[in-house]
Design a protein around this motif. Structure first.
Motif, PDB file in Angstrom:
ATOM      1  N   ILE A  74       0.858  -1.187   0.000  1.00  0.00           N
ATOM      2  CA  ILE A  74       0.000   0.000   0.000  1.00  0.00           C
ATOM      3  C   ILE A  74       0.889   1.230   0.000  1.00  0.00           C
ATOM      4  CG2 ILE A  74      -1.771   1.281   1.244  1.00  0.00           C
ATOM      5  CD1 ILE A  74      -2.592  -1.384   2.557  1.00  0.00           C
ATOM      6  N   CYS A  75       0.783   2.011  -1.060  1.00  0.00           N
ATOM      7  CA  CYS A  75       1.541   3.252  -1.155  1.00  0.00           C
ATOM      8  C   CYS A  75       0.743   4.355  -0.475  1.00  0.00           C
ATOM      9  CB  CYS A  75       1.800   3.599  -2.616  1.00  0.00           C
ATOM     10  SG  CYS A  75       2.688   5.148  -2.819  1.00  0.00           S
ATOM     11  N   VAL A  76       1.371   5.035   0.482  1.00  0.00           N
ATOM     12  CA  VAL A  76       0.710   6.134   1.196  1.00  0.00           C
ATOM     13  C   VAL A  76       1.352   7.476   0.843  1.00  0.00           C
ATOM     14  CG1 VAL A  76      -0.163   4.684   3.057  1.00  0.00           C
ATOM     15  CG2 VAL A  76       2.095   5.734   3.287  1.00  0.00           C
ATOM     16  N   GLY A  77       2.168   7.490  -0.192  1.00  0.00           N
ATOM     17  CA  GLY A  77       2.739   8.732  -0.679  1.00  0.00           C
ATOM     18  C   GLY A  77       3.845   9.285   0.197  1.00  0.00           C
ATOM     19  N   LYS A  78       4.005  10.581   0.114  1.00  0.00           N
ATOM     20  CA  LYS A  78       5.122  11.246   0.789  1.00  0.00           C
ATOM     21  C   LYS A  78       4.690  11.953   2.063  1.00  0.00           C
ATOM     22  CE  LYS A  78       7.596  11.524  -3.511  1.00  0.00           C
ATOM     23  NZ  LYS A  78       8.330  12.306  -4.469  1.00  0.00           N
ATOM     24  N   SER A  79       3.513  11.564   2.595  1.00  0.00           N
ATOM     25  CA  SER A  79       3.014  12.204   3.817  1.00  0.00           C
ATOM     26  C   SER A  79       3.797  11.798   5.060  1.00  0.00           C
ATOM     27  CB  SER A  79       1.532  11.897   4.013  1.00  0.00           C
ATOM     28  OG  SER A  79       1.329  10.505   4.134  1.00  0.00           O
ATOM     29  N   LEU A  80       4.524  10.691   4.995  1.00  0.00           N
ATOM     30  CA  LEU A  80       5.386  10.254   6.086  1.00  0.00           C
ATOM     31  C   LEU A  80       6.519   9.420   5.516  1.00  0.00           C
ATOM     32  CD1 LEU A  80       3.672   7.453   8.158  1.00  0.00           C
ATOM     33  CD2 LEU A  80       2.921   8.107   5.929  1.00  0.00           C
ATOM     34  N   VAL A  81       7.536   9.196   6.323  1.00  0.00           N
ATOM     35  CA  VAL A  81       8.693   8.414   5.897  1.00  0.00           C
ATOM     36  C   VAL A  81       8.682   7.081   6.646  1.00  0.00           C
ATOM     37  CG1 VAL A  81      10.090  10.425   5.268  1.00  0.00           C
ATOM     38  CG2 VAL A  81      10.178   9.539   7.599  1.00  0.00           C
ATOM     39  N   PRO A  82       9.377   6.070   6.119  1.00  0.00           N
ATOM     40  CA  PRO A  82       9.359   4.756   6.770  1.00  0.00           C
ATOM     41  C   PRO A  82       9.718   4.775   8.252  1.00  0.00           C
ATOM     42  CG  PRO A  82      10.285   4.540   4.597  1.00  0.00           C
ATOM     43  CD  PRO A  82      10.097   6.024   4.842  1.00  0.00           C
ATOM     44  N   SER A  83      10.607   5.653   8.656  1.00  0.00           N
ATOM     45  CA  SER A  83      10.996   5.693  10.069  1.00  0.00           C
ATOM     46  C   SER A  83       9.848   6.166  10.973  1.00  0.00           C
ATOM     47  CB  SER A  83      12.229   6.578  10.263  1.00  0.00           C
ATOM     48  OG  SER A  83      11.950   7.902   9.845  1.00  0.00           O
ATOM     49  N   ASP A  84       8.791   6.740  10.396  1.00  0.00           N
ATOM     50  CA  ASP A  84       7.610   7.138  11.165  1.00  0.00           C
ATOM     51  C   ASP A  84       6.715   5.946  11.512  1.00  0.00           C
ATOM     52  OD1 ASP A  84       8.331   9.819  10.970  1.00  0.00           O
ATOM     53  OD2 ASP A  84       7.095  10.170   9.186  1.00  0.00           O
ATOM     54  N   ILE A  85       6.992   4.787  10.900  1.00  0.00           N
ATOM     55  CA  ILE A  85       6.139   3.606  11.072  1.00  0.00           C
ATOM     56  C   ILE A  85       6.928   2.529  11.805  1.00  0.00           C
ATOM     57  CG2 ILE A  85       4.767   1.845   9.914  1.00  0.00           C
ATOM     58  CD1 ILE A  85       4.520   3.827   7.560  1.00  0.00           C
ATOM     59  N   PRO A  86       6.664   2.325  13.101  1.00  0.00           N
ATOM     60  CA  PRO A  86       7.413   1.307  13.839  1.00  0.00           C
ATOM     61  C   PRO A  86       7.000  -0.112  13.436  1.00  0.00           C
ATOM     62  CG  PRO A  86       5.852   2.439  15.294  1.00  0.00           C
ATOM     63  CD  PRO A  86       5.745   3.073  13.949  1.00  0.00           C
ATOM     64  N   MET A  87       7.981  -1.014  13.425  1.00  0.00           N
ATOM     65  CA  MET A  87       7.669  -2.414  13.176  1.00  0.00           C
ATOM     66  C   MET A  87       6.700  -2.894  14.260  1.00  0.00           C
ATOM     67  SD  MET A  87       8.752  -3.759  10.509  1.00  0.00           S
ATOM     68  CE  MET A  87       8.988  -2.436   9.370  1.00  0.00           C
ATOM     69  N   GLY A  88       5.827  -3.789  13.890  1.00  0.00           N
ATOM     70  CA  GLY A  88       4.801  -4.255  14.808  1.00  0.00           C
ATOM     71  C   GLY A  88       3.508  -3.476  14.662  1.00  0.00           C
ATOM     72  N   SER A  89       3.507  -2.482  13.762  1.00  0.00           N
ATOM     73  CA  SER A  89       2.282  -1.728  13.509  1.00  0.00           C
ATOM     74  C   SER A  89       1.317  -2.566  12.685  1.00  0.00           C
ATOM     75  CB  SER A  89       2.609  -0.432  12.762  1.00  0.00           C
ATOM     76  OG  SER A  89       3.401   0.412  13.549  1.00  0.00           O
ATOM     77  N   GLU A  90       0.064  -2.184  12.729  1.00  0.00           N
ATOM     78  CA  GLU A  90      -1.003  -2.896  12.014  1.00  0.00           C
ATOM     79  C   GLU A  90      -1.773  -1.903  11.173  1.00  0.00           C
ATOM     80  OE1 GLU A  90      -3.070  -4.170  15.511  1.00  0.00           O
ATOM     81  OE2 GLU A  90      -1.981  -6.061  15.603  1.00  0.00           O
ATOM     82  N   VAL A  91      -2.369  -2.414  10.084  1.00  0.00           N
ATOM     83  CA  VAL A  91      -3.184  -1.585   9.202  1.00  0.00           C
ATOM     84  C   VAL A  91      -4.635  -2.041   9.311  1.00  0.00           C
ATOM     85  CG1 VAL A  91      -3.619  -0.925   6.808  1.00  0.00           C
ATOM     86  CG2 VAL A  91      -1.271  -1.162   7.632  1.00  0.00           C
ATOM     87  N   TYR A  92      -5.526  -1.075   9.453  1.00  0.00           N
ATOM     88  CA  TYR A  92      -6.955  -1.339   9.552  1.00  0.00           C
ATOM     89  C   TYR A  92      -7.692  -0.615   8.439  1.00  0.00           C
ATOM     90  CZ  TYR A  92      -6.167  -3.274  14.165  1.00  0.00           C
ATOM     91  OH  TYR A  92      -5.742  -4.048  15.202  1.00  0.00           O
ATOM     92  N   LEU A  93      -8.800  -1.202   8.006  1.00  0.00           N
ATOM     93  CA  LEU A  93      -9.671  -0.549   7.052  1.00  0.00           C
ATOM     94  C   LEU A  93     -10.512   0.471   7.775  1.00  0.00           C
ATOM     95  CD1 LEU A  93     -10.903  -3.622   5.006  1.00  0.00           C
ATOM     96  CD2 LEU A  93      -9.081  -2.021   4.397  1.00  0.00           C
ATOM     97  N   ARG A  94     -10.687   1.615   7.186  1.00  0.00           N
ATOM     98  CA  ARG A  94     -11.571   2.633   7.759  1.00  0.00           C
ATOM     99  C   ARG A  94     -13.002   2.198   7.457  1.00  0.00           C
ATOM    100  NH1 ARG A  94     -11.489   5.705  11.545  1.00  0.00           N
ATOM    101  NH2 ARG A  94      -9.537   6.677  11.030  1.00  0.00           N
ATOM    102  N   THR A  95     -13.809   2.048   8.497  1.00  0.00           N
ATOM    103  CA  THR A  95     -15.198   1.619   8.280  1.00  0.00           C
ATOM    104  C   THR A  95     -16.163   2.699   8.664  1.00  0.00           C
ATOM    105  OG1 THR A  95     -15.206   0.563  10.455  1.00  0.00           O
ATOM    106  CG2 THR A  95     -14.730  -0.829   8.564  1.00  0.00           C
TER     107      THR A  95
END
Length: 95
Positions: A74-95
């Motif tokens: 999933i490409c989220v563009g340039k709004s953040l960099v990889p170092s902003d996302i810690p390992m162990g994070s999870e992705v959820y669908l917006r419902t």
């Protein structure tokens, strides 16, 4: 919210920005268009310390492994960099 995937890797493409990669065995039976349409335009990233980031989906890539498991990028563009996302994070669908 419905959990989409555990993040297995995060990297940056100079051209496209940050890309989040993970797997979800529940999606292995779906076709690529079904997966792409089910993700939608927005996701929520939840960090291990339960902080939530609302992210806009730029694009979705789906690839098959040799053992027919799907990997989702999933490409989220340039709004953040990889170092902003810690390992162990999870992705959820917006419902």
């Amino acid at each position: 919210m419905h959990k989409l995937l555990d993040i297995g890797d995060v990297f940056e493409s100079k051209e496209h920005g940050t890309i989040i990669v993970g797997v979800n065995s529940e999606l292995n039976t779906l076709s690529h268009p079904e997966i792409k349409s089910s993700i939608g335009d927005d996701i929520v990233l939840r960090t291990p310390d339960n902080k939530e980031l609302d992210l806009r989906v730029i694009s979705v890539q789906v690839s098959n492994s040799l053992i027919d498991r799907k990997t989702i990028g999933i490409c989220v563009g340039k709004s953040l960099v990889p170092s902003d996302i810690p390992m162990g994070s999870e992705v959820y669908l917006r419902t």
